[in-house]
Design a protein around this motif. Sequence first.
Motif, PDB file in Angstrom:
ATOM      1  N   ARG A 101      -7.798   2.389  -4.808  1.00 24.61           N
ATOM      2  CA  ARG A 101      -6.388   2.097  -4.527  1.00 24.61           C
ATOM      3  C   ARG A 101      -6.186   0.591  -4.404  1.00 24.61           C
ATOM      4  N   ALA A 102      -5.183   0.047  -5.107  1.00 21.14           N
ATOM      5  CA  ALA A 102      -4.882  -1.390  -5.001  1.00 21.14           C
ATOM      6  C   ALA A 102      -4.173  -1.667  -3.678  1.00 21.14           C
ATOM      7  N   ARG A 103      -4.562  -2.753  -3.013  1.00 22.05           N
ATOM      8  CA  ARG A 103      -3.942  -3.099  -1.736  1.00 22.05           C
ATOM      9  C   ARG A 103      -2.749  -4.038  -1.912  1.00 22.05           C
ATOM     10  N   HIS A 104      -2.835  -4.917  -2.929  1.00 22.56           N
ATOM     11  CA  HIS A 104      -1.757  -5.894  -3.149  1.00 22.56           C
ATOM     12  C   HIS A 104      -1.391  -5.946  -4.640  1.00 22.56           C
ATOM     13  N   PRO A 105      -0.808  -4.879  -5.160  1.00 23.96           N
ATOM     14  CA  PRO A 105      -0.417  -4.899  -6.583  1.00 23.96           C
ATOM     15  C   PRO A 105       0.779  -5.828  -6.810  1.00 23.96           C
ATOM     16  N   PHE A 106       0.761  -6.522  -7.924  1.00 25.88           N
ATOM     17  CA  PHE A 106       1.831  -7.454  -8.278  1.00 25.88           C
ATOM     18  C   PHE A 106       2.338  -7.101  -9.671  1.00 25.88           C
ATOM     19  N   LEU A 107       3.621  -6.815  -9.778  1.00 24.31           N
ATOM     20  CA  LEU A 107       4.189  -6.366 -11.041  1.00 24.31           C
ATOM     21  C   LEU A 107       5.307  -7.297 -11.501  1.00 24.31           C
ATOM     22  N   ILE A 108       5.261  -7.659 -12.777  1.00 19.97           N
ATOM     23  CA  ILE A 108       6.313  -8.454 -13.410  1.00 19.97           C
ATOM     24  C   ILE A 108       7.141  -7.517 -14.279  1.00 19.97           C
ATOM     25  N   GLY A 168       4.179   0.193  -2.648  1.00 20.67           N
ATOM     26  CA  GLY A 168       3.527  -0.960  -2.046  1.00 20.67           C
ATOM     27  C   GLY A 168       3.357  -2.158  -2.952  1.00 20.67           C
ATOM     28  N   ALA A 169       4.014  -2.173  -4.092  1.00 23.40           N
ATOM     29  CA  ALA A 169       3.847  -3.284  -5.030  1.00 23.40           C
ATOM     30  C   ALA A 169       4.866  -4.387  -4.773  1.00 23.40           C
ATOM     31  N   GLU A 170       4.439  -5.615  -5.044  1.00 22.10           N
ATOM     32  CA  GLU A 170       5.360  -6.743  -5.066  1.00 22.10           C
ATOM     33  C   GLU A 170       5.916  -6.855  -6.482  1.00 22.10           C
ATOM     34  N   VAL A 171       7.230  -6.929  -6.592  1.00 16.89           N
ATOM     35  CA  VAL A 171       7.885  -6.923  -7.899  1.00 16.89           C
ATOM     36  C   VAL A 171       8.671  -8.210  -8.097  1.00 16.89           C
TER      37      VAL A 171
END
Length: 434
Positions: free
Chosen positions: A127-134, A157-160
């Motif tokens: 499981r990703a703890r700090h996913p970052f999506l563009i 839980g992703a930063e978008v």
Amino acid sequence: MTEDSGTRVRRWSARAAYLFAAVTIAVPVVFAGVVGTVGLLIVGAGGVVVTTAALYWLLTRYGLLRWASLVIAALTPIVVVALFVRAHLLWVVLLAAAAALAALACARIALRPETSRTTAPELPAARARHPFLIMNPRSGGGKVERFELPRRAEELGAEVVLLTGQVDVVALARAAVARGADLLGVAGGDGTQALVAGVAAEHGLPFLVISAGTRNHFAMDLGLDRADPAAGLDALSDGVELRVDLGRINGLPFVNNASFGVYAEIVRSPAYRDDKTATVLRLLPDLLAGHRGNHLVARIDGTTVTGAQAILVSNNPYGTSDLAGLSRRERLDRGLLGAVTLTVASTRDAVGLIRRTRSRGLTQRTAPEVTVDADAPRIPVGVDGESLELDTPVRCVVEPGALRVWVPRNRPGTPPAAPTIDWLRLRDLAFRGR
């Protein structure tokens, strides 16, 4: 030993393929006679050749010759049908054609793989703890907003970050890595996917593909659901990892392909965005005749191809039936580039290409490295749908297993490619029990 239902279907499909093939041959002989059959073949083949030649002249000439070629290309099929009707043989042609299509369909059923192929072996994904999506709201006609991708990603839980205006996506991704992102992902076109995938590969981070672009070729070859981009987010909660290759062109990453020559020159034109058809018709004659564009030299695993009008280099090879990179790749982990070069310098070459003969104007190879040189210091290149200018010689390489792609555990998958029709294999299936 009792054969299973799948084996029975394949066996009877092989027998049906031979039956329909026999009908295809027998129908014209029985109802038109040997002489009539020869006539049908001559008229049919002649119509194809004339139409192909006319289309070639349509694309390579200006003015009156172009219009005359258009008229010939349109009228030739009508004349062929009229000749069949006059000879009372149109129904014979249609029946034989239907039998041929049935034979082809049965042969493909018999020869298709028993299990679907996978793009690459599946590995466990934590499981990703700090996913970052563009995410690009403009891609795919607004799929990002239509499928509520930002909200759904943030709930997982992703930063978008939404792209607005001209943004350096590579800088965005690298800044996210510096802040502790442990997964990078993109909802957008293949060009943006490739740039961020390059950053993920550099840092050994997993990469998430969300099919929010227009064509989504990379997503298709990964077996993702292109009709539902939101399904790609399931990889954040229940995903598996695929180790796939990444292409590099003069150091820049690409996930699908790089194109040189005619296509790259046309896409570079400022008028292309406003009127694609008119731009193609205006530029193509000079490009095909060599009066415009660069003289290209491709070096592919010891083979040198000089003067090709179009070159396609892909991250893993496309199927042999696909010359333009519009279809799909069966694997993304072979550690090889696919290379297709095309030279159509005459009507004969055009006819040979349509007939799929192995003329000297067409080469298809695989290699770990492809170099394209030209008579100019910089040339236009289409890289994953984006128009770039790169220094020559342009060097394309593949990085085996460089990209860790996370995909949902449950996904449509990649359907097996249409099998090559092998009549000897069909004979074994139909009559020899193997």
